[in-house]
Design a protein around this motif. Structure first.
Motif, PDB file in Angstrom:
ATOM      1  N   ALA A   1       0.906  -1.268  -0.045  1.00  0.00           N
ATOM      2  CA  ALA A   1       0.073  -0.007  -0.055  1.00  0.00           C
ATOM      3  C   ALA A   1       1.046   1.177  -0.068  1.00  0.00           C
ATOM      4  O   ALA A   1       0.453   2.372   0.558  1.00  0.00           O
ATOM      5  CB  ALA A   1      -0.932  -0.085   1.121  1.00  0.00           C
ATOM      6  N   GLY A   2       2.131   1.210  -0.557  1.00  0.00           N
ATOM      7  CA  GLY A   2       2.840   2.267  -0.869  1.00  0.00           C
ATOM      8  C   GLY A   2       2.254   3.051  -1.916  1.00  0.00           C
ATOM      9  O   GLY A   2       1.279   2.770  -2.577  1.00  0.00           O
ATOM     10  N   VAL A   3       3.082   4.128  -2.561  1.00  0.00           N
ATOM     11  CA  VAL A   3       2.489   4.884  -3.655  1.00  0.00           C
ATOM     12  C   VAL A   3       2.465   4.188  -4.903  1.00  0.00           C
ATOM     13  O   VAL A   3       1.524   4.086  -5.699  1.00  0.00           O
ATOM     14  CB  VAL A   3       3.377   6.213  -3.928  1.00  0.00           C
ATOM     15  CG1 VAL A   3       4.832   5.644  -4.406  1.00  0.00           C
ATOM     16  CG2 VAL A   3       2.723   7.281  -4.864  1.00  0.00           C
ATOM     17  N   VAL A   4       3.137   2.848  -5.271  1.00  0.00           N
ATOM     18  CA  VAL A   4       3.398   2.034  -6.259  1.00  0.00           C
ATOM     19  C   VAL A   4       2.122   1.078  -6.330  1.00  0.00           C
ATOM     20  O   VAL A   4       1.121   1.119  -7.137  1.00  0.00           O
ATOM     21  CB  VAL A   4       4.499   1.330  -6.508  1.00  0.00           C
ATOM     22  CG1 VAL A   4       4.375   0.197  -7.740  1.00  0.00           C
ATOM     23  CG2 VAL A   4       5.712   2.394  -6.808  1.00  0.00           C
ATOM     24  N   GLY A   5       1.776   0.622  -5.145  1.00  0.00           N
ATOM     25  CA  GLY A   5       0.679  -0.274  -5.051  1.00  0.00           C
ATOM     26  C   GLY A   5      -0.545   0.220  -5.182  1.00  0.00           C
ATOM     27  O   GLY A   5      -1.951   0.177  -5.781  1.00  0.00           O
ATOM     28  N   LEU A   6      -0.674   1.727  -4.498  1.00  0.00           N
ATOM     29  CA  LEU A   6      -1.782   2.417  -4.341  1.00  0.00           C
ATOM     30  C   LEU A   6      -2.359   2.849  -5.835  1.00  0.00           C
ATOM     31  O   LEU A   6      -3.423   2.794  -6.241  1.00  0.00           O
ATOM     32  CB  LEU A   6      -1.760   3.458  -3.428  1.00  0.00           C
ATOM     33  CG  LEU A   6      -3.028   4.245  -2.974  1.00  0.00           C
ATOM     34  CD1 LEU A   6      -3.973   3.206  -2.089  1.00  0.00           C
ATOM     35  CD2 LEU A   6      -2.575   5.386  -2.008  1.00  0.00           C
TER      36      LEU A   6
ATOM     37  N   VAL B   1      -1.869   3.414   4.551  1.00  0.00           N
ATOM     38  CA  VAL B   1      -1.154   3.691   3.338  1.00  0.00           C
ATOM     39  C   VAL B   1       0.162   4.355   3.444  1.00  0.00           C
ATOM     40  O   VAL B   1       0.107   5.049   4.257  1.00  0.00           O
ATOM     41  CB  VAL B   1      -2.026   4.047   2.168  1.00  0.00           C
ATOM     42  CG1 VAL B   1      -3.085   3.350   2.032  1.00  0.00           C
ATOM     43  CG2 VAL B   1      -2.616   5.578   2.592  1.00  0.00           C
ATOM     44  N   ALA B   2       1.172   4.373   2.771  1.00  0.00           N
ATOM     45  CA  ALA B   2       2.569   5.021   2.650  1.00  0.00           C
ATOM     46  C   ALA B   2       2.947   5.091   3.896  1.00  0.00           C
ATOM     47  O   ALA B   2       3.380   6.378   4.261  1.00  0.00           O
ATOM     48  CB  ALA B   2       1.814   6.331   2.066  1.00  0.00           C
TER      49      ALA B   2
ATOM     50  N   GLU C   1       5.833   3.495   4.715  1.00  0.00           N
ATOM     51  CA  GLU C   1       7.193   3.134   4.547  1.00  0.00           C
ATOM     52  C   GLU C   1       7.973   4.049   3.775  1.00  0.00           C
ATOM     53  O   GLU C   1       8.031   4.945   3.913  1.00  0.00           O
ATOM     54  CB  GLU C   1       7.170   1.746   4.320  1.00  0.00           C
ATOM     55  CG  GLU C   1       6.648   0.516   5.654  1.00  0.00           C
ATOM     56  CD  GLU C   1       7.065  -0.897   5.537  1.00  0.00           C
ATOM     57  OE1 GLU C   1       8.233  -1.072   5.041  1.00  0.00           O
ATOM     58  OE2 GLU C   1       6.302  -1.650   5.658  1.00  0.00           O
ATOM     59  N   THR C   2       8.376   3.341   2.680  1.00  0.00           N
ATOM     60  CA  THR C   2       9.204   4.353   1.804  1.00  0.00           C
ATOM     61  C   THR C   2       8.570   5.578   1.090  1.00  0.00           C
ATOM     62  O   THR C   2       9.071   6.441   0.885  1.00  0.00           O
ATOM     63  CB  THR C   2       9.588   3.413   0.466  1.00  0.00           C
ATOM     64  OG1 THR C   2      10.360   2.291   1.165  1.00  0.00           O
ATOM     65  CG2 THR C   2      10.724   4.093  -0.317  1.00  0.00           C
ATOM     66  N   SER C   3       7.260   5.477   1.094  1.00  0.00           N
ATOM     67  CA  SER C   3       6.554   6.648   0.450  1.00  0.00           C
ATOM     68  C   SER C   3       6.312   7.803   1.533  1.00  0.00           C
ATOM     69  O   SER C   3       5.762   8.877   1.192  1.00  0.00           O
ATOM     70  CB  SER C   3       5.177   6.096  -0.012  1.00  0.00           C
ATOM     71  OG  SER C   3       5.321   5.142  -1.108  1.00  0.00           O
ATOM     72  N   PHE C   4       6.504   7.204   2.849  1.00  0.00           N
ATOM     73  CA  PHE C   4       6.082   8.353   3.774  1.00  0.00           C
ATOM     74  C   PHE C   4       6.746   9.823   3.754  1.00  0.00           C
ATOM     75  O   PHE C   4       6.230  10.659   3.881  1.00  0.00           O
ATOM     76  CB  PHE C   4       6.253   7.783   5.210  1.00  0.00           C
ATOM     77  CG  PHE C   4       5.929   8.429   6.359  1.00  0.00           C
ATOM     78  CD1 PHE C   4       4.699   8.495   6.550  1.00  0.00           C
ATOM     79  CD2 PHE C   4       6.771   9.060   7.285  1.00  0.00           C
ATOM     80  CE1 PHE C   4       4.049   9.617   7.617  1.00  0.00           C
ATOM     81  CE2 PHE C   4       6.421   9.894   8.317  1.00  0.00           C
ATOM     82  CZ  PHE C   4       4.999  10.001   8.523  1.00  0.00           C
ATOM     83  N   ALA C   5       8.146   9.869   3.763  1.00  0.00           N
ATOM     84  CA  ALA C   5       8.521  10.953   3.669  1.00  0.00           C
ATOM     85  C   ALA C   5       9.772  11.216   2.847  1.00  0.00           C
ATOM     86  O   ALA C   5      10.796  11.409   3.043  1.00  0.00           O
ATOM     87  CB  ALA C   5       9.352  11.255   5.135  1.00  0.00           C
ATOM     88  N   ASN C   6       9.491  10.789   1.470  1.00  0.00           N
ATOM     89  CA  ASN C   6      10.419  10.837   0.365  1.00  0.00           C
ATOM     90  C   ASN C   6      10.680  12.422   0.004  1.00  0.00           C
ATOM     91  O   ASN C   6      10.323  13.393   0.670  1.00  0.00           O
ATOM     92  CB  ASN C   6      10.051  10.120  -0.946  1.00  0.00           C
ATOM     93  CG  ASN C   6       8.911  10.814  -1.550  1.00  0.00           C
ATOM     94  OD1 ASN C   6       8.389  11.984  -0.960  1.00  0.00           O
ATOM     95  ND2 ASN C   6       8.187   9.966  -2.282  1.00  0.00           N
ATOM     96  N   ALA C   7      11.562  12.516  -0.856  1.00  0.00           N
ATOM     97  CA  ALA C   7      12.133  14.004  -1.210  1.00  0.00           C
ATOM     98  C   ALA C   7      10.871  15.067  -1.695  1.00  0.00           C
ATOM     99  O   ALA C   7      11.399  16.120  -1.904  1.00  0.00           O
ATOM    100  CB  ALA C   7      13.269  13.997  -2.471  1.00  0.00           C
ATOM    101  N   GLY C   8       9.729  14.364  -2.101  1.00  0.00           N
ATOM    102  CA  GLY C   8       8.697  15.354  -2.617  1.00  0.00           C
ATOM    103  C   GLY C   8       8.963  15.511  -3.969  1.00  0.00           C
ATOM    104  O   GLY C   8       8.496  16.773  -4.397  1.00  0.00           O
ATOM    105  N   GLN C   9       9.640  14.996  -4.992  1.00  0.00           N
ATOM    106  CA  GLN C   9       9.886  15.331  -6.130  1.00  0.00           C
ATOM    107  C   GLN C   9       8.866  14.201  -6.993  1.00  0.00           C
ATOM    108  O   GLN C   9       8.817  13.080  -6.851  1.00  0.00           O
ATOM    109  CB  GLN C   9      11.380  15.148  -6.301  1.00  0.00           C
ATOM    110  CG  GLN C   9      12.217  16.171  -5.941  1.00  0.00           C
ATOM    111  CD  GLN C   9      13.575  15.612  -6.123  1.00  0.00           C
ATOM    112  OE1 GLN C   9      13.928  14.828  -5.393  1.00  0.00           O
ATOM    113  NE2 GLN C   9      14.048  15.846  -7.304  1.00  0.00           N
TER     114      GLN C   9
END
Length: 418
Positions: A8-13, A35-36, A38-46
């Protein structure tokens, strides 16, 4: 038809969204509580299609040796011996040729540009809001040789028709006034005007609501134990509740995809590359970024998210370790302080770490797995959000048997068997 999306990260969602739009009954399974997380939680915002390039490039092996000797280095390699890490590094080194770089970058740019178009359509379709901005990405060069080296990337950008601008230090200050007081530190910059910014976590929260409106069911706090395969065809997914049967299964588990698939004799060369970020409130907007700047020397991105600054970077090869030592956050802190120190108080920064699923060639693994009914959408590395909508649209078309919007032949795991 019942389809299970694992992750349920950004790719799965995004995958669940595009599948649901095609009318499938979609269930998303994730071990987290939402959702989001793990890896999608606080990425670079790009959302950076213009900055989509493989890490494996000519000259990188020599640069890597130098980086390991620097205090503020973009690369860290843990001292613990690990066979998987060594194998992945050898495969990545094999991609550090001119031919491989050009092929891989073109492939990544194609997917990333397609994904950016899907983001635009998504905003039109559902009006999704996530502190999004369309101010582009500004790559900052502290050294003259970095300006010269950018010519290779510019050739690829021109060939693909990607809008860009090569800037002088004076022009950098016009685009990002917050850098005016430190403009003497730069020799030039490359602005990618089509890139976007935003908060990936907010994006996922909003998209989850839309998915639920489309009938998507979410199973959170569910440990995915294994895949059930019979006669080379998927039967379903085994969780703590036992076997749940589905017609098709899509694996979007990022760094954790490899081990799950290994039990099915599917080997994808994905390794968890650890990254770090900080988020800090803006205290003076005159010394804050307008969009995203990428410090090429340190490989650190600094992004404006509303009234906050997000900084992310560092690539650490340390397996699945999620420790957050202060020594590993010093580089991202240094870059924020060096560029926008007058615009924030780093004592108020919140730090985070996550695992980015990297392939040796930089391109994600999107397509059929070789097992009937089992599909893959994983291995996006640092470009998970950038490529999410594009790869989700591609895999939804593949599962449906529809013509894909771009050539997807070399995106599948089959490219590693050639």
């Amino acid at each position: 038809m019942r389809i299970c999306v694992l992750g349920a990260g950004v790719v799965g969602l995004t995958s669940a969204y595009y599948l649901a739009k095609k009318g499938y009954q979609v269930t998303v399974v994730d071990r987290q509580a939402g959702v989001a997380l793990e890896t999608s939680f606080a990425n670079a915002g790009q959302i950076s299609p213009g900055y989509s390039a493989p890490w494996a490039a000519p000259g990188v092996p020599l640069k890597a040796v130098k980086w390991l000797m620097q205090k503020h280095a973009p690369l860290r390699i843990s001292a613990e011996p690990e066979l998987k890490k060594i194998e992945w590094m050898i495969k990545m080194l094999g991609q550090c040729t001119n031919g491989a770089y050009n092929t891989n970058k073109s492939r990544m740019m194609m997917l990333a540009e397609y994904s950016r178009d899907q983001f635009i359509e998504l905003r039109k379709d559902i009006g999704i809001q996530y502190q999004d901005g369309q101010g582009g990405t500004l790559q900052l060069f502290r050294k003259a040789e970095q300006v010269d080296a950018a010519e290779k990337d510019i050739k690829v950008l021109k060939a693909l028709g990607v809008p860009h601008e090569l800037l002088t230090p004076e022009q950098i200050a016009q685009v990002e006034p917050g850098l005016s007081s430190v403009i003497d530190k730069f020799q030039g910059g490359l602005r990618l005007t089509g890139d976007e910014t935003g908060d990936c976590y907010l994006f996922c929260q909003s998209l989850k609501k839309t998915c639920e409106e489309l009938g998507v069911v979410f199973q959170f706090n569910s440990d995915i134990k294994s895949l059930s395969v019979k006669s080379n065809k998927i039967e379903g997914v085994v969780t703590q509740l036992g076997l749940q049967e589905f017609d098709k299964v899509l694996v979007c588990l990022g760094s954790y995809s490899k081990e799950l698939l290994k039990a099915c004799d599917i080997d994808i060369p994905v390794y968890p590359v650890k990254g770090y970020s900080l988020t800090v409130p803006i205290s003076d907007t005159n010394y804050a970024p307008i969009s995203t700047v990428m410090d090429e020397t340190y490989k650190v991105a600094v992004t404006r998210l509303g009234d906050r600054i997000r900084s992310a970077g560092t690539a650490e090869l340390a397996g699945y370790n999620l420790d957050l030592p202060k020594s590993r956050t010093e580089t991202i802190s240094h870059v924020v302080g060096d560029l926008f120190g007058q615009g924030c108080d780093l004592a108020e920064a919140e730090y985070w770490t996550g695992l980015r699923p990297m392939t040796p060639d930089g391109t994600p693994v999107v397509g059929a797995s070789g097992i009937g009914g089992l599909y893959l959408n994983t291995g996006h590395g640092t470009l998970g959000w950038t490529m999410s909508c594009g790869s989700a649209a591609v895999i939804a078309d593949i599962i449906a048997g529809d013509k894909t919007g771009i050539d997807s032949q070399d995106l599948s795991v089959e490219r590693y068997k050639k």
